[in-house]
Scaffold this motif. Structure first.
Motif, PDB file in Angstrom:
ATOM      1  N   CYS A  24       5.205  -3.725  -1.028  1.00  0.00           N
ATOM      2  CA  CYS A  24       5.122  -2.298  -0.698  1.00  0.00           C
ATOM      3  C   CYS A  24       6.516  -1.741  -0.426  1.00  0.00           C
ATOM      4  CB  CYS A  24       4.238  -2.086   0.532  1.00  0.00           C
ATOM      5  SG  CYS A  24       2.498  -2.541   0.300  1.00  0.00           S
ATOM      6  N   SER A  25       6.699  -0.470  -0.733  1.00  0.00           N
ATOM      7  CA  SER A  25       7.988   0.176  -0.488  1.00  0.00           C
ATOM      8  C   SER A  25       8.232   0.322   1.010  1.00  0.00           C
ATOM      9  CB  SER A  25       8.029   1.548  -1.164  1.00  0.00           C
ATOM     10  OG  SER A  25       7.021   2.392  -0.631  1.00  0.00           O
ATOM     11  N   SER A  26       9.468   0.513   1.354  1.00  0.00           N
ATOM     12  CA  SER A  26       9.849   0.587   2.774  1.00  0.00           C
ATOM     13  C   SER A  26       9.269   1.818   3.467  1.00  0.00           C
ATOM     14  CB  SER A  26      11.376   0.595   2.905  1.00  0.00           C
ATOM     15  OG  SER A  26      11.924   1.687   2.180  1.00  0.00           O
ATOM     16  N   ASP A  27       8.917   2.854   2.694  1.00  0.00           N
ATOM     17  CA  ASP A  27       8.369   4.060   3.328  1.00  0.00           C
ATOM     18  C   ASP A  27       6.854   4.006   3.516  1.00  0.00           C
ATOM     19  OD1 ASP A  27       7.607   4.259   0.708  1.00  0.00           O
ATOM     20  OD2 ASP A  27       8.339   6.306   0.397  1.00  0.00           O
ATOM     21  N   ASP A  28       6.217   2.884   3.136  1.00  0.00           N
ATOM     22  CA  ASP A  28       4.779   2.731   3.363  1.00  0.00           C
ATOM     23  C   ASP A  28       4.539   2.205   4.771  1.00  0.00           C
ATOM     24  OD1 ASP A  28       1.908   2.482   2.491  1.00  0.00           O
ATOM     25  OD2 ASP A  28       2.318   0.388   2.985  1.00  0.00           O
ATOM     26  N   CYS A  40      -0.305  -3.233  -3.143  1.00  0.00           N
ATOM     27  CA  CYS A  40       0.973  -3.902  -2.881  1.00  0.00           C
ATOM     28  C   CYS A  40       0.842  -4.769  -1.639  1.00  0.00           C
ATOM     29  CB  CYS A  40       2.097  -2.880  -2.708  1.00  0.00           C
ATOM     30  SG  CYS A  40       1.809  -1.662  -1.387  1.00  0.00           S
ATOM     31  N   ARG A  77      -3.505   0.553  -0.859  1.00  0.00           N
ATOM     32  CA  ARG A  77      -2.323   0.365  -1.680  1.00  0.00           C
ATOM     33  C   ARG A  77      -2.423  -0.948  -2.449  1.00  0.00           C
ATOM     34  NH1 ARG A  77      -1.815   5.039   0.159  1.00  0.00           N
ATOM     35  NH2 ARG A  77      -0.069   5.735   1.458  1.00  0.00           N
ATOM     36  N   SER A 101       3.225  -6.241  -6.409  1.00  0.00           N
ATOM     37  CA  SER A 101       4.584  -6.027  -5.904  1.00  0.00           C
ATOM     38  C   SER A 101       4.564  -5.878  -4.384  1.00  0.00           C
ATOM     39  CB  SER A 101       5.174  -4.778  -6.545  1.00  0.00           C
ATOM     40  OG  SER A 101       4.389  -3.639  -6.202  1.00  0.00           O
TER      41      SER A 101
END
Length: 605
Positions: free
Chosen positions: A369-373, A386, A384, A367
């Motif tokens: 990575c989230s925006s807070d990574d 991602c 991670r 997936s």
């Protein structure tokens, strides 16, 4: 009766005060004499090293000039046992065993950093091996080193059919071979350039390929021969069963560092390398869902290449075919494409923008990575599973926006905006450090010999200006960004330089006697504010400094005065210079510059 009770109360009060005073004096004496963070080495008897750190100081301006009035400043520092001549404190497997740590061996955690606490530090000077000589100078050192300096020859026997290294009398020679390039790294590099159809058979692609990450680098011959292509590699290998790979590389004068793809992110910013290389590096790229390939993805720039030379890329047996098919499928889902495949090597390219990621089917692994990574957060940060998307600007431009080398060295890169630095500030920093570098060399002119400086460590690199100012000298610089300033390391890489993140309250991940010159700009002031031991840092600097090497310390006058008190104990008094530099654009307060030279010890010391 009332009078008697008052008198008794007063007597009790006096007794309590006296007891408290005695207890305070006892604690003061006991603490100063036996606390684990203190050392009493003024007798200089050369006995077993004291375990523990120095007592930290908070007010350096009040120190007396007379050493006899300063018991915390030793007249001598003990010398470690000769068996510690190759000690790397945070990569010492003996420490792991002694502390009964339980690293996951399958994930290679035992090759990652495990630093001893303050009370278990070796508070002594690391001795050179018996017979140590001043290293052979670059460029001759690329091909030969003194055997006495690294008295380990098992790699020569183990890799005898691969031309890694050959023992020749009192020297070790490096023919330039490797596991997948027996006939020389130079020919191998040309073959890769041809596979990619780069002009002139040069891997730098007219300056568009500058920074390379070579994982599992061996003795770094690939990185050594890339230098003639105007390409600089971070040659990376762990302190594993082939313990001395990186030690040989650094002795040769090749940019290299200890590290491992295991559980933590490598200490480099995102999008720092144009090319990653693995030649029979024996890494299981499919483990944990391909997390190690995702770490490479984080580190590669838009359009960056991954060169993979391994049996999986060409062998036809069932097991290698299985691995190849699984890697191909994973990298396809990561939007990498095969751009060349020939003989033993395959080359993938990373996409130029986010477009492919956004077209994948929902739920596709890996997936995004989230925006807070934060992809640039690296110090003790776990990898991670991602994909790090490109920022909006890179996605729109379909690339990093960097000029080719060497123009990028002195041109403000686009990512300056990320750290809040203007192009004007960048140019001012570049000019200032160019001038400071000239002044340093003028100070050392009377004692510095031709080709005597090759490996340089800048302990507080900021924007990489000090290294950029040395462009015309035949040296390389490991730029170190302290953890609190780690975001600035991306600018160092965008300039076509290399570096790492580090916390100077801990030991650096390198072998003893690694660098010819250490540059410490305001780093002592910084660790003083963090409450770390300045004396511990001085001993660490001595560990990684080569005999006959130089330290340049630029800091507040009070700190320079304090450091000078340790010069004789450290045996850095081979040559000294102290000046008050002229005020410039980077001067935030009064500064002084101390330059010292480390002696080559006599064997009887």
């Amino acid at each position: 009766m009332k009078h008697k009770s008052k008198f008794a109360a007063k007597q009790v009060k006096r007794v309590l005060v006296a007891l408290i005073a005695c207890l305070g004096l006892y604690c003061l004496y006991y603490g100063s004499s036996f606390a684990p963070s203190s050392r009493r080495s003024d007798d200089g008897d050369g006995s077993d090293p004291v375990i523990g750190g120095f007592v930290g100081r908070t007010d350096f301006d009040d120190l007396h000039e007379d050493q006899d009035l300063n018991p915390d400043v030793p007249k001598s520092i003990p010398i470690c046992d000769i068996k510690l001549s190759e000690l790397i404190p945070c990569l010492d497997r003996n420490f792991i065993y002694q502390m009964r740590l339980k690293p996951n061996l399958a994930l290679m955690e035992h090759y990652e950093r495990h630093c001893p606490p303050l009370e278990r530090r070796y508070n002594c000077l690391i001795p050179p091996p018996i017979g140590y000589k001043i290293p052979i100078r670059w460029p001759a050192s690329r091909d030969e080193v003194w055997k006495a300096n690294i008295p380990h020859t098992h790699l020569a026997q183990e890799k005898s059919d691969q031309n890694w290294m050959v023992v020749n009398g009192d020297k070790i020679n490096f023919p330039g071979g490797g596991t997948h390039f027996h006939y020389g790294a130079d020919k191998y590099i040309v073959s890769l350039s041809r596979m990619l159809k780069f002009p002139g058979d040069r891997l730098n692609n007219v300056g568009h390929v500058r920074n390379v990450l070579d994982v599992g680098c061996g003795v770094a011959s690939f990185g050594a021969y890339l230098l003639s292509h105007e390409v600089i590699a971070v040659s990376l290998a762990p302190n594993d069963v082939h313990e001395n790979q990186i030690q040989f590389a650094l002795e040769r004068g090749i940019p290299a560092t200890l590290g491992i793809l295991a559980t933590k992110r490598l200490p480099y910013p995102s999008r720092s390398f144009e090319l990653a290389h693995c030649s029979r590096c024996r890494i299981d790229w499919l483990q944990r869902g391909g997390i190690l390939l995702l770490e490479l993805d984080r580190l590669l720039r838009p359009g960056g290449y991954f060169v993979y030379s391994s049996p999986e890329a060409y062998a036809s047996d069932p097991e290698n075919r299985r691995i190849w098919n699984a890697m191909y499928d994973l990298l396809k889902r990561m939007c990498w494409k095969v751009v060349a495949k020939k003989d033993q090597s395959v080359i993938w390219a990373k996409p130029l923008s986010n477009s492919c990621y956004l077209k994948r089917d929902p739920g596709t692994y890996p997936s995004l990575c989230s925006s807070d990574d934060d992809p640039d957060a690296t110090w003790n940060v776990s990898m991670r599973s991602c994909i790090s998307q490109y920022p909006a600007r890179m996605h729109k431009d379909k690339g990093s926006g960097l000029l080719p080398w060497p123009q990028r060295l002195t041109t403000a890169p686009p990512r300056l905006e990320d750290i809040g630095v203007s192009p004007e500030e960048f140019m001012k920093d570049t000019r200032t450090w160019h001038f400071r570098g000239i002044e340093y060399w003028k100070q050392m002119k009377s004692v510095i010999q031709k080709d005597s400086i090759r490996n340089i460590l800048d302990m507080n690199s900021n924007l990489g200006g000090f290294a950029a100012g040395l462009r015309d000298r035949d040296v390389w610089v490991m730029n170190v960004a302290p953890v609190h300033a780690s975001a600035r390391l991306k600018i160092v890489y965008d300039r076509g330089l290399i570096g790492t993140v580090h916390d100077w309250c801990e030991s650096f991940s390198t072998y003893p006697r690694t660098y010819d010159l250490l540059h410490a700009w305001m780093i002592f002031s910084e660790i003083e504010e963090q409450g770390c031991g300045m004396e511990d840092l001085l001993i660490e600097m001595d560990r990684i400094l080569r005999p006959d090497g130089f330290v340049i310390i630029r800091d507040k006058p009070s700190i320079i005065n304090y450091v000078r008190k340790f010069i004789t104990a450290l045996r850095w008094d081979g040559w000294l210079s102290e000046v008050e530099p002229s005020v410039d654009a980077l001067s935030s307060s009064e500064e002084r510059v101390l330059i010292a030279r480390k002696k080559l010890w006599d064997e009887e010391l």
